[in-house]
Design an enzyme around this catalytic site. Structure first.
Site, PDB file in Angstrom:
ATOM      1  N   SER A 289       7.957 -24.141   6.901  1.00  0.00           N
ATOM      2  CA  SER A 289       7.539 -24.570   8.244  1.00  0.00           C
ATOM      3  C   SER A 289       6.461 -25.635   8.162  1.00  0.00           C
ATOM      4  CB  SER A 289       7.020 -23.371   9.049  1.00  0.00           C
ATOM      5  OG  SER A 289       8.026 -22.398   9.174  1.00  0.00           O
TER       6      SER A 289
ATOM      7  N   ASN B 252      20.685 -22.681   7.946  1.00  0.00           N
ATOM      8  CA  ASN B 252      20.266 -21.320   7.643  1.00  0.00           C
ATOM      9  C   ASN B 252      21.125 -20.260   8.323  1.00  0.00           C
ATOM     10  OD1 ASN B 252      18.621 -22.847   9.662  1.00  0.00           O
ATOM     11  ND2 ASN B 252      18.019 -20.795  10.261  1.00  0.00           N
TER      12      ASN B 252
ATOM     13  N   GLN C 169      17.106 -24.122   2.586  1.00  0.00           N
ATOM     14  CA  GLN C 169      18.227 -23.257   2.203  1.00  0.00           C
ATOM     15  C   GLN C 169      18.975 -23.791   0.973  1.00  0.00           C
ATOM     16  OE1 GLN C 169      19.258 -20.270   3.364  1.00  0.00           O
ATOM     17  NE2 GLN C 169      17.660 -20.140   4.912  1.00  0.00           N
TER      18      GLN C 169
ATOM     19  N   SER D   8      10.887 -24.043   0.374  1.00  0.00           N
ATOM     20  CA  SER D   8      10.088 -22.834   0.530  1.00  0.00           C
ATOM     21  C   SER D   8      10.417 -21.845  -0.582  1.00  0.00           C
ATOM     22  CB  SER D   8      10.394 -22.205   1.895  1.00  0.00           C
ATOM     23  OG  SER D   8       9.715 -20.978   2.016  1.00  0.00           O
TER      24      SER D   8
ATOM     25  N   HIS E 191      10.016 -18.585  -0.994  1.00  0.00           N
ATOM     26  CA  HIS E 191      10.606 -17.254  -0.770  1.00  0.00           C
ATOM     27  C   HIS E 191      12.104 -17.294  -0.481  1.00  0.00           C
ATOM     28  CE1 HIS E 191      10.985 -16.747   3.735  1.00  0.00           C
ATOM     29  NE2 HIS E 191      10.169 -17.779   3.725  1.00  0.00           N
TER      30      HIS E 191
ATOM     31  N   THR F  90      -8.134 -24.332  -0.784  1.00  0.00           N
ATOM     32  CA  THR F  90      -8.050 -23.889  -2.179  1.00  0.00           C
ATOM     33  C   THR F  90      -6.618 -23.494  -2.499  1.00  0.00           C
ATOM     34  OG1 THR F  90     -10.336 -23.172  -2.077  1.00  0.00           O
ATOM     35  CG2 THR F  90      -8.999 -22.253  -3.869  1.00  0.00           C
TER      36      THR F  90
ATOM     37  N   CYS G 242      17.625 -12.942  19.358  1.00  0.00           N
ATOM     38  CA  CYS G 242      17.218 -11.703  20.036  1.00  0.00           C
ATOM     39  C   CYS G 242      15.929 -11.140  19.466  1.00  0.00           C
ATOM     40  CB  CYS G 242      18.307 -10.645  19.914  1.00  0.00           C
ATOM     41  SG  CYS G 242      19.770 -11.084  20.834  1.00  0.00           S
TER      42      CYS G 242
HETATM   43  C1  LIG Z   1      13.223 -20.235   6.229  1.00  0.00           C
HETATM   44  C2  LIG Z   1      13.410 -21.623   6.699  1.00  0.00           C
HETATM   45  C3  LIG Z   1      12.327 -22.410   7.111  1.00  0.00           C
HETATM   46  C4  LIG Z   1      10.923 -21.868   7.189  1.00  0.00           C
HETATM   47  O1  LIG Z   1      10.377 -21.622   5.921  1.00  0.00           O
HETATM   48  P1  LIG Z   1       9.083 -20.692   5.814  1.00  0.00           P
HETATM   49  O2  LIG Z   1       8.666 -20.793   4.382  1.00  0.00           O
HETATM   50  O3  LIG Z   1       9.518 -19.306   6.179  1.00  0.00           O
HETATM   51  O4  LIG Z   1       8.058 -21.235   6.752  1.00  0.00           O
HETATM   52  C5  LIG Z   1      12.576 -23.710   7.502  1.00  0.00           C
HETATM   53  N1  LIG Z   1      13.815 -24.220   7.474  1.00  0.00           N
HETATM   54  C6  LIG Z   1      14.882 -23.501   7.077  1.00  0.00           C
HETATM   55  C7  LIG Z   1      16.235 -24.138   7.057  1.00  0.00           C
HETATM   56  C8  LIG Z   1      14.712 -22.178   6.689  1.00  0.00           C
HETATM   57  O5  LIG Z   1      15.780 -21.464   6.317  1.00  0.00           O
END
Ligand SMILES: *Cc1c(COP(=O)(O)O)cnc(C)c1O
Length: 395
Positions: A71, A151, A179, A199, A201, A237, A324
């Protein structure tokens, strides 16, 4: 049975990522900005990670800015282009209808700020047309932003073609590749990308860490003011442990990418074939041009939310395309964009496989979804009207 099939929402950290974090929590927990050698060791960890991440996407280390995630990277990329555009008197942006909210909401803010945004439609296949991007570019266009892979429905966009067009027309090109990175081959040079968001995660790294690639020569706007970290491009930091883990996770994902993709594509297609046997159902997004892990369906005559709750009872973690969760009953903007009508879009299901998925799990999910859809239709007034001919089937 417990099956986690929501890997587009987040992924389980890999053992390598966890192992990479530990030293920077337990031993080398010093501030990377400190001059003593202990601090410098932390700094080295950040720079080693930067080089590794850069290598995985074909970038140079100095082109990588570590952020708090996808994000923030999206926000920074869009505001960077807006700042550059404003200085040049260019206030038009080209994007599309199926972007993530991190992009869409930032664009909405820019629209309030005097920018004009063209939201390109996608085909019923969920793919943005490169020719439409070309046609939408104007004299005053300062940015094209099109996501690498969606996503919700997993469709992969023609990023290389769009990059080629943008480079030729002299327009900045950003792609939200959250993604895609770690899942499909991404090369910022081959794709002629100027900015790219990722990202950790989403590729088995930790939450709250990500990065933004900004091509050399493009001056990033600063979102977070403060210290001179990240060469003055992002204050605060550094999350040393998270950054080290991001690099470890990405390195592993890159090394196993081809094998994982081949395995997941076969499982994905097995799952798609199984779910397609359910009457009045439809796959969302192109069958081939999609992420190896993504399966997205609409089932007529049911509520996606009830479907998810019943699947949860059967040990399956899944997601629907609709918003939702945010308390709104609006169906997903992505499903509406590919032409699903409201009622159909409400009956959506997204299953996104992890690299440890098995055939046995896929078969269990197929039978569970079949059973639950049948049960829900059994007491759905909408379904009764469809079956009795009072209303017409769409799917
Ligand atoms: C998950 C996702 C984000 C946001 O990433 P975060 O690390 O959760 O802020 C942005 N764009 C896409 C396409 C995502 O799948």
């Amino acid at each position: 049975m417990f099956i986690y099939a929501d890997n587009a929402a987040t992924t389980k950290m890999s053992a390598a990522a966890i192992a990479a974090m530990r030293p920077y929590i337990e031993d080398c927990w010093y501030n990377p900005s400190s001059l003593y050698s202990a601090g410098q060791r932390a700094k080295e960890a950040v720079e080693t990670a930067r080089a590794e991440v850069a290598r995985c996407i074909g970038a140079e280390p100095r082109e990588i800015i570590f952020t708090s995630g996808g994000s923030e990277s999206d926000n920074q990329a869009l505001l960077t282009a807006a700042e550059i555009g404003r200085k040049a008197g260019k206030r038009h942006i080209v994007s599309d209808a199926i972007e993530h909210h991190a992009v869409l909401h930032t664009l909405a803010k820019l629209e309030k700020d005097g920018f004009e945004v063209t939201y390109l439609p996608v085909g019923t296949d969920g793919v943005v047309r490169a020719a439409a991007v070309e046609a939408a570019i104007r004299e005053d266009t300062c940015l094209v932003t099109v996501m690498y892979a969606n996503n919700e429905i997993g469709t992969v966009q023609p990023i290389g073609e769009i990059g080629e067009i943008c480079r030729r027309r002299g327009v900045l090109f950003h792609t939200d590749a959250v993604q895609a990175v770690g899942h499909v081959p991404v090369d910022v040079c081959a794709d002629k990308v100027d900015m790219l968001s990722a990202s950790a995660h989403k590729f088995r790294g930790p939450k709250g860490v990500g990065f933004l690639y900004v091509r050399r020569g493009v001056k990033p706007a600063t979102l977070i003011e403060g210290g001179a970290q990240e060469s003055g491009r992002r204050a605060g930091t550094e999350n040393v442990a998270g950054i080290a883990a991001t690099a470890a996770a990405l390195k592993e994902a890159a090394a196993n990418m081809a094998a994982n993709a081949a395995k997941l594509t076969a499982l994905r297609d097995r799952l798609i074939a199984g779910l397609a046997e359910i009457p009045h159902s439809a796959l969302n997004g192109d069958a081939k041009r999609r992420l190896p892990s993504n399966v997205s369906f609409c089932f007529e005559g049911i509520e996606g939310e009830s479907l998810l709750l019943m699947l949860d009872d059967m040990g399956i973690c899944a997601s629907s395309g609709s918003a939702c969760t945010s308390g709104s009953l609006d169906p997903s903007h992505v499903l509406l964009a590919i032409g699903r009508v409201h009622d159909v879009a409400h009956g959506s299901l997204r299953l996104t496989l992890g690299e440890d998925a098995t055939e046995e799990e896929v078969d269990y999910m197929i039978s569970a979804v079949k059973e639950v859809v049948e049960r829900l239709r059994g007491f759905s007034p909408v379904w009764r009207d469809l079956v009795s001919g009072k209303s017409e089937f769409i799917l």
